[in-house]
Write an enzyme that holds these catalytic residues in place. Structure first.
Site, PDB file in Angstrom:
ATOM      1  N   LEU A 183     -12.842  -9.165  -9.621  1.00  0.00           N
ATOM      2  CA  LEU A 183     -13.463  -8.453 -10.554  1.00  0.00           C
ATOM      3  C   LEU A 183     -13.070  -8.674 -12.170  1.00  0.00           C
ATOM      4  O   LEU A 183     -13.834  -9.201 -12.922  1.00  0.00           O
ATOM      5  CB  LEU A 183     -13.573  -6.978 -10.412  1.00  0.00           C
ATOM      6  CG  LEU A 183     -14.071  -5.840 -11.291  1.00  0.00           C
ATOM      7  CD1 LEU A 183     -15.740  -6.259 -11.281  1.00  0.00           C
ATOM      8  CD2 LEU A 183     -13.997  -4.537 -10.891  1.00  0.00           C
ATOM      9  N   TYR A 184     -11.961  -8.269 -12.347  1.00  0.00           N
ATOM     10  CA  TYR A 184     -11.462  -8.673 -13.604  1.00  0.00           C
ATOM     11  C   TYR A 184     -10.802 -10.272 -13.628  1.00  0.00           C
ATOM     12  O   TYR A 184      -9.868 -10.468 -12.969  1.00  0.00           O
ATOM     13  CB  TYR A 184     -10.427  -7.605 -13.960  1.00  0.00           C
ATOM     14  CG  TYR A 184     -10.844  -6.204 -14.085  1.00  0.00           C
ATOM     15  CD1 TYR A 184     -12.013  -5.910 -14.820  1.00  0.00           C
ATOM     16  CD2 TYR A 184     -10.012  -5.293 -13.453  1.00  0.00           C
ATOM     17  CE1 TYR A 184     -12.537  -4.861 -14.962  1.00  0.00           C
ATOM     18  CE2 TYR A 184     -10.706  -4.153 -13.397  1.00  0.00           C
ATOM     19  CZ  TYR A 184     -11.598  -3.773 -14.226  1.00  0.00           C
ATOM     20  OH  TYR A 184     -12.241  -2.520 -13.920  1.00  0.00           O
ATOM     21  N   PRO A 185     -11.177 -10.865 -14.778  1.00  0.00           N
ATOM     22  CA  PRO A 185     -10.382 -12.281 -14.863  1.00  0.00           C
ATOM     23  C   PRO A 185      -8.987 -12.082 -15.485  1.00  0.00           C
ATOM     24  O   PRO A 185      -8.496 -11.020 -15.931  1.00  0.00           O
ATOM     25  CB  PRO A 185     -11.505 -12.931 -15.920  1.00  0.00           C
ATOM     26  CG  PRO A 185     -11.933 -11.778 -16.975  1.00  0.00           C
ATOM     27  CD  PRO A 185     -11.993 -10.494 -15.889  1.00  0.00           C
ATOM     28  N   THR A 242     -10.972 -14.925 -11.877  1.00  0.00           N
ATOM     29  CA  THR A 242      -9.707 -14.695 -11.094  1.00  0.00           C
ATOM     30  C   THR A 242     -10.141 -15.072  -9.527  1.00  0.00           C
ATOM     31  O   THR A 242      -9.440 -15.816  -8.887  1.00  0.00           O
ATOM     32  CB  THR A 242      -9.256 -13.362 -11.106  1.00  0.00           C
ATOM     33  OG1 THR A 242      -8.844 -12.953 -12.230  1.00  0.00           O
ATOM     34  CG2 THR A 242      -8.149 -13.114 -10.290  1.00  0.00           C
ATOM     35  N   HIS A 271     -15.084  -0.105  -6.876  1.00  0.00           N
ATOM     36  CA  HIS A 271     -13.906   0.037  -7.963  1.00  0.00           C
ATOM     37  C   HIS A 271     -14.414   1.685  -8.587  1.00  0.00           C
ATOM     38  O   HIS A 271     -13.473   2.299  -8.652  1.00  0.00           O
ATOM     39  CB  HIS A 271     -14.041  -1.092  -8.971  1.00  0.00           C
ATOM     40  CG  HIS A 271     -12.914  -0.927  -9.723  1.00  0.00           C
ATOM     41  ND1 HIS A 271     -11.901  -0.378  -9.648  1.00  0.00           N
ATOM     42  CD2 HIS A 271     -13.041  -1.193 -11.222  1.00  0.00           C
ATOM     43  CE1 HIS A 271     -11.140  -0.497 -10.843  1.00  0.00           C
ATOM     44  NE2 HIS A 271     -11.615  -0.911 -11.926  1.00  0.00           N
TER      45      HIS A 271
END
Length: 152
Positions: free
Chosen positions: A1-3, A16, A96
């Site tokens: 989800l988050y880079p 990611t 999430h």
């Protein structure tokens, strides 16, 4: 989800997973079987760059759609993650945060004035995840930033 890193100028959702996907491609399917791959689907997120990145490998959608947890969005998020990760299954797919309003990210008090109309029921999200489990695309599911009451 988050880079990774989150504050990099080239920040973009899915980066990611692409890094992990390159690694998985290099090690091959036999060694992939020794890994536990986990990722997330975001809940309600207006004009979401995360939801826009579900078009991978095509450019992100513009304008960015809202991130939601309806059946079509859950499937789209899963399939984009599978493409980025270069794998046929996700061992742990986590929601999430839910589609409905919840006090999250450090908030501890529920603010009734922040409730939204048109939330996707948790049952619809769970049904979409179950379908993906039945298809072999997800092995297990998880949920964060939600209350016990929220999943009842």
């Amino acid at each position: 989800l988050y880079p990774v890193p989150l504050t990099a100028p080239e920040y973009r959702a899915g980066a990611t997973e692409e890094i992990l996907g390159d690694y998985i491609r290099r090690i091959g399917s036999t060694q992939r079987d020794e890994l536990v791959i986990a990722t997330k689907i975001c809940g309600y997120f207006p004009s979401s760059p995360v939801a826009a990145a579900r078009s991978y490998p095509n450019p992100p959608l513009d304008p960015a759609p809202d991130g939601r947890l309806d059946g079509a969005s859950v499937r789209s998020a899963c399939e984009a993650s599978l493409r980025r990760l270069n794998t046929d299954r996700i061992d742990l797919m986590q929601i999430h945060w839910p589609d409905r309003y919840v006090p999250a990210f450090g908030m501890t008090t529920f603010h009734h004035d922040q409730k939204r109309e048109g939330d996707v029921p948790i049952y619809e999200t769970a049904e979409a995840l179950k379908t993906l489990i039945d298809e072999g695309k997800i092995r297990y599911i998880g949920l964060s930033n939600e209350s016990t009451l929220g999943v009842c």
